[in-house]
Design an enzyme around this catalytic site. Structure first.
Site, PDB file in Angstrom:
ATOM      1  N   GLU B 180       0.846  -1.198   0.000  1.00 42.51           N
ATOM      2  CA  GLU B 180       0.000   0.000   0.000  1.00 42.51           C
ATOM      3  C   GLU B 180       0.877   1.243   0.000  1.00 42.51           C
ATOM      4  OE1 GLU B 180      -3.332   0.162   2.616  1.00 42.51           O
ATOM      5  OE2 GLU B 180      -3.537   2.339   2.402  1.00 42.51           O
ATOM      6  N   LYS B 312      -9.514 -15.340  14.869  1.00 44.04           N
ATOM      7  CA  LYS B 312      -9.626 -14.933  13.467  1.00 44.04           C
ATOM      8  C   LYS B 312     -11.041 -14.585  13.049  1.00 44.04           C
ATOM      9  CE  LYS B 312      -5.531 -17.675  12.508  1.00 44.04           C
ATOM     10  NZ  LYS B 312      -4.878 -18.781  11.826  1.00 44.04           N
ATOM     11  N   ASP B 388       0.908 -14.314  12.029  1.00 45.87           N
ATOM     12  CA  ASP B 388      -0.177 -14.852  11.225  1.00 45.87           C
ATOM     13  C   ASP B 388      -1.104 -13.702  10.817  1.00 45.87           C
ATOM     14  OD1 ASP B 388      -2.352 -16.114  10.132  1.00 45.87           O
ATOM     15  OD2 ASP B 388      -2.463 -17.682  11.650  1.00 45.87           O
ATOM     16  N   HIS B 486      -9.552  26.290   3.850  1.00 48.05           N
ATOM     17  CA  HIS B 486      -8.977  27.626   3.828  1.00 48.05           C
ATOM     18  C   HIS B 486      -9.172  28.287   2.480  1.00 48.05           C
ATOM     19  CE1 HIS B 486      -6.444  27.048   7.557  1.00 48.05           C
ATOM     20  NE2 HIS B 486      -6.999  28.227   7.695  1.00 48.05           N
TER      21      HIS B 486
END
Lengths: 509, 509, 509, 509
Positions: B180, B312, B388, B486
């Site tokens: 990413e 999980k 994991d 702004h």
């Protein structure tokens, strides 16, 4: 096989910056027309460097060379040895994260190698430089500016292949990048059982990525007016037009609004072609909010994401509304296959599924976690195919259902996964290996005729593989128990409820 | 042979089974005393193989050689060419998953290479064999029998380093394996801001992995008796003794019981040294259940995991009780650093944090997802350190808090993460690269004096890095907004609530 | 004042069936043309009955009289004494639940009285007959066949009035039926503070009751087809037409579909005029499902409610989608009022609200419970106005927000309540007292011009009263603390965070 | 004066302050030695008052009389007519909420009556004074200072009796105060089926009320130290001693701690005898926090309730940890009873229960709402027995389970209810009618020998009644469907899953 090759993975420890510099030295000796030779580094007793001959230039010299190169617009670090770059970095003249830019696109690996040295020497453990983390022979051009910054190498994750699995009539190998032993083998067993029943049938019942900005208003009255406008046909049309002006793939599917006091949350849901789509939707959302702002000048967009998306966090809204691809996959497995392949019984599996995946998860206060280990299978395929593993938080939400069918003879099983967030373009799918896996599955890149179909197919394969994984683990749990119970009690069917007599009220517990 | 090295990643497509067979052919020509030469494969037009000279032996011949080898206990496939092994596999004589065993530990890569061919040719796309998925020069001996089955190579994940970050007085580089873009850079910015405030302070307030079996009883009366026994000092002591007989690291910390009708769920919580601990706890749980079974012979263990663990899957029980390491990390950032490094204001950050991370997540029905993107940072470190990644579902649960301090001048921020499930031994930490990262952090393997301390330190580092990631993303959202606002409105502080006048009741909306 | 009046509530113990029978005896003595006199009952030592004169007729006689009456279609029990009816009931000749029918609508109280005797004598405690549970002078004609069966009296709940409270410019008394001391007083204080700030402003952002049937299909393929049809414009139109054919008030607003394996859930959302609407929507849903069944003959409606509604159970779907009236109410309270009326500070309230109502509830794993005690106020008004108190489970879901405004001088506060399920017709609103309360509020019955407006106004009043209750309790908590803290520590502002110094990393905890 | 009795409920409209004043006038005419006669009120055209003769004294006069009385310590309003008190109130001289004090305990009803006039005339609708809300003949002495303030009457809720129901061998009538038609009848049917199977068997697996204060600390380090201390044996002992010094019933059972940044939450769990216990536990908690404060002087108690309790709000922590009484109730119902009494089949019920109560609720994102309508039954019994109906939010959390037993012949069913919050002393149980119901059940007041047993029995009865209600409603849903389905399709068993053929992969949906 050359030594350099052999060392790459585990033996990489012996293959550090100084080796490279030694090679560089040899090159320079052979080409005296080039700038002064630079000595290898001197870190560690094992580095018998001839300091008299191959010495580091002084910091001042290095800075001059570097500044000259910058002025002449050439790759500014090309004339310096690795060690000299380290020297510059240590003195704040060069930012480690900028090495790729300074070395140029032809020396990406050198940038990585030098960065390892810089980071390593400033760390407590000094371990990185000579570590077993591989970095050679990797195509960093796909990484730089796209996938990662300040790169020091890569982490290899073992790739196994489960299956093949028959999904909607097509046989797919199931690629799983994982370090969890038995996961691939177990999933393969599930595939075998599913194939024996004719394979998995899937339906795609939703396909929309979401983004949920937070917007403040000066009062609930104005907020409610804005909400009413967004909820109206007119407002929706205006928002949709603005949204869709930003992409030819992103089609707005719905806007879901909610108020918390004066703050409004809007959940944009959109198709995103074959991309997972977070970037695409963010752009569209921004544009749509501009249109809204023109209507409601007093509104203040607090953030493009107000957690009403909800991305990478557990949230009931995802479970209920869906996010990404919503897939249901089901199969019927003949009773004899349950016995021979899965080593358990239809009744045993169904009983366990209810008591573990429905009741157990309900007791644990789960929302969307009505499964045994969907995250295992999904995450492994995510990693193999370049998906964002941080999104498995919601993508792995799954309800596994099992019930007897055909008069109790066979097993009807399904997984319901409303939030599989995948793409076949963008993100980690640009990397070579990941792309190779997508190609193996026949879903690489954008689908040429039907945008989105490749990503949808990938989602169907994932759901089907999850079904395989669920079946196999549940069978193991049920059977493991069965075997043990048999030995202990010599009973034929112990994981179904014991017989009951009408309750005899007795003393209270 | 340095070229083959160079192609490893993206160029691996040109380096297939047939190349290897060609080499094998050359070797055999040079050593005619060995068995008959075997020809290269003939798949694809690009394979100009001299079929007359290097031909495949017949299936019958191959089977004979294979069977002979098996009888003589030698590595049964050593005398066959890759293509001949493929032939055997295609005819069901050799199971692809068993290749490592058949080739022997000295030819693990050959096993992988041959498997690629077998799987590839039976797949629809035929793409795997010549794919860009790397497989060479990887230490498969650490994988086989431990981390993955049916291996066909590995998936490289780019590894960046953020930070360093001062955690409890020690400076740590923050390893992040991710695809990413900007994640590493953004986290680094957060680290910079945190370091400027003196770094992060952490506390570990819990450390216990959990397992939650499901057990059926013949009536609620018996179930309640069993529950009372487990809850009693006597029952607990007996269960604990049985549990702890299985490991010198696993110390039972608590047993939490619940009933759903006749089914009882018991949540075993235990320290697990420096291991993440799921295997360890499973063994102990099994033993303890044996002890319990002796007391309550009518009970039926449905499964070692009844989802009351909860592993999980999203579950409130983890958020409330904790799982793995429970860490809180906090820091104070001077106001001027918030402005110069994070480009926003204390007030803007705090307002956004409440409206996004608390209110937004609450509106979305989240349990444990009161953060911006903890999963991103945690998952990247998990991948880098061999954890994991399927466990990030619960491990990334996180509440990010921000409030002004020192009269509103400075920022007090924290992350509360009750479920960081990590280990520094076992699982993916046995792999070389991942081990290299742990070494870089100084937490490789078991802590020699204080078992568990390495894993705890890793958890502290993760929480601290998450805090950095949270700070940076929230600042970007707040500042991105600030800048835009702004420009659009020329107002000085737009992401704090607008001034309010006493409500003037008007017509209803 | 007659004695019978005086005893009604607490003294009712002395006023049992036998007193009535004594009166009956006197009447009969005065009218000898009527059937044989019947004696009073003889239960208890305090009943000095003249058995010689007023004796029970035999069971046989009683049966004959009863059967005769039935044949002649007259009120079949009119000629029997209470005790004789008890005799019949004890012998299984008369069902206690049928007494109203048998006595006739003119003797409803007698039916109740006799039932008390029948139930009492068959119970272990024998307490009901002479209990302090009132039953006289109550209009049972509104109850029978509508609100309750097998009635034995009524439970009086004290009714207090808080406020008045200025809601959208109108002043409302706040009726609260409750037995929780200080609740009315506390709410009144909140009203006072709100009024001082100009009152409460509300918006209604949703109005739809829901019903969620569960439907099975023979496969996920067919289920998905059905889902697609319902989701389509055509399917929706057909469903809507069928639905709306059943009522002139119920207008279908949306259909939300979900699949779990082969089972589909559809959430019908509809306006229901001034009725709470569960019956109305059930009828419409049934009709719409008939239309759907015609399209999908293989579907099997499992139940009209598949818990996807979700009625009277906690569920994120209600919090996220809304149910009944969705109301947001807000107010600004001047800082000096916070000090003088609420005895606390703006800062103290805001800090407490975040740490209790947002963070505390988040830590507890709450969905929709981000408030202090909304259920208290809502339930009290529900009971006072004839709403269904079992629906407070979802109706009381509420997020209370507080933040400083006007440069921190004043308090901006709001409640967000997405699921207020109320009506002003039907259900308990048919009862006289409850109707009286609705009348006091000006919202009795259906709104003559704008159907639904009365129920909406009631929802707005409830939300506003909840805001009052929240303010007052939070102030008490903050102030109680403030006072105590002052005494203990002599600090001026203790419930705001303590000053922070940059974290000094020290030994780990 | 029997007419006044007759009008009490619905006809109360004609019986207002002016009637009373007229009577007062007559009294005063007959006793001229008393102070000046006061005229009846003049509100409304229907009040033909002789204004010449019976006139209001002037405000000035009234104030004088009132002030005189106050000075002489006598009941200060005794000498004034109702109208004159209204006059004083309208002019701010008398606070409506103080009327009981001013009139004295002998004139509580007059206080209520006068308050009705005061509130009524200042309201928009003017309806209260002459409304159908009853107020006469009610024992306000039990209400004042205990259950309600600013009382204007009471709300009668119809009380029906379901059952009886055999609970642990004892037969209990099931008292239900409700306005929901058919609820009592339906529950009765469930009781009948349960009794036929031998009745309900219950277990009490938890009994602890909880309180969860929020505490701030100057840093997470100090907070963690405090947490460690509370979690230690020493800290627990000290807290327990302080806690238990406040009551002889409250026994501390456990302390559960959690941190969110610098804020700590502690969940005190304690037995509370036969009281529901919120007041008791609040006192103890305060004391224990004092002890803690002595150890940690820098801590700041933000509020005695930090929503970690969690009282009257949905929260997973209650579902998981329990609150109040935790009860499981189960029963076996012979298959023939399922058919004859419940009009459905074992298979039909079990299938529906899974798809509605488990899957449907899971799809809706429920935590603790795995039932059909537990809230209905529980709320009705709560109202009948003087419990706090605002607590049904958590008390009604329930998981209903059904499975076939005895080879599928019979039905095994249960309800699991971890949070039944009830008491038999304190709160609404002090009211006469409610006490009457408790008496009928044999659980009035504190249990003389085993403190807490009465409240526990009540909880067992409630859970058992919920099981009856669940059975009956589910049967109705299943059977209603069955009948309809029979007619439509002439199939014998339609609410079980249709037969399945192995999936035939076809075109994708």
């Amino acid at each position: 096989m050359s030594t350099s090759t052999a060392q790459q993975s585990s033996a990489a420890a012996s293959f550090s910056v100084r080796d490279l510099d030694l090679k560089l030295k040899q090159v320079r000796l052979a080409h005296p027309e080039q700038s002064l030779p630079s000595p290898p580094s001197s870190n560690g007793a094992s580095s018998p460097v001839d300091r008299d001959y191959f010495h580091l230039r002084s910091l001042k010299e290095c800075i001059e060379i570097y500044e000259d190169a910058k002025r002449s617009k050439s790759e500014s670090l090309a004339l310096l040895s690795d060690e000299e770059v380290v020297l510059l970095a240590d003195n704040g003249k060069v930012a480690p994260h900028a090495l790729e830019k300074l070395f140029g696109m032809n020396e990406l690996e050198r940038a990585v190698r030098t960065r390892r040295a810089i980071i390593s020497r400033s760390s407590a453990t000094k371990a990185l430089e000579s570590s077993s983390i591989p970095y050679e022979n990797y195509d960093y051009s796909r990484v730089i500016g796209a996938c990662c910054e300040n790169v020091v190498g890569y982490i290899p994750i073992p790739l196994g292949v489960a299956g093949p699995l028959n999904v909607d009539g097509t046989s797919f190998p199931i690629p799983m990048a994982t370090a969890e032993g038995t996961l691939v083998a177990s999933t393969s067993r599930g595939c075998k059982a599913l194939n024996a029943g004719g394979g998995v049938s899937t339906v795609l019942v939703g396909d929309a990525m979401t983004r949920g900005p937070a917007i403040d208003f000066p009062s609930i009255k104005v907020a409610a007016q804005a909400k009413a406008w967004v909820d109206s046909a007119e407002g929706y049309a205006e928002m949709k037009a603005a949204f869709e002006s930003t992409s030819r793939f992103a089609k707005l599917k719905s806007l879901k609004t909610a108020m918390a006091g004066r703050t409004m949350y809007i959940r944009f849901a959109t198709t995103t072609g074959d991309a997972m789509g977070m970037n695409m939707i963010s752009k569209g959302t921004e544009k749509a909010l501009d249109a809204m702002q023109a209507r409601f000048p007093s509104m203040v967009v607090l953030a493009l994401s107000g957690n009403y998306c909800t991305d990478k966090k557990p949230a009931a809204i995802n479970w209920i509304e869906g996010r990404g691809k919503s897939v249901v996959a089901e199969a019927v497995i003949p009773g004899h296959i349950v016995k021979t392949v899965l080593k358990t019984t239809v009744g045993g599996l169904c009983n366990l599924n209810v008591k573990k995946n429905l009741i157990g998860s309900a007791m644990a206060g789960s929302i969307g976690g009505f499964n045994a280990h969907a995250s295992n299978i999904l995450t492994a395929i995510f990693l193999a195919t370049g998906q964002d593993p941080a999104q498995n938080v919601e993508s792995s939400m799954c309800m596994t259902l099992m019930e007897p069918t055909n008069n109790g003879e066979d097993l009807l099983c399904s997984v319901t996964m409303p939030c599989i967030e995948v793409g076949t373009v963008g993100g980690g799918t640009v990397l070579a290996a990941q792309q190779g896996v997508l190609e193996m599955l026949g879903v690489k890149g954008a689908h040429p005729q039907q945008p989105g179909k490749n990503a949808q197919t990938l989602a169907r394969v994932i759901a089907s593989a999850v079904l395989a994984g669920e079946l196999s683990l549940l069978s193991a749990l049920a059977a493991g128990h069965l075997i043990k119970a048999h030995m202990a009690h010599n009973r034929s069917q112990v994981n179904t409820p014991a017989a009951s007599v009408p309750v005899t009220p007795g003393p209270r517990v």
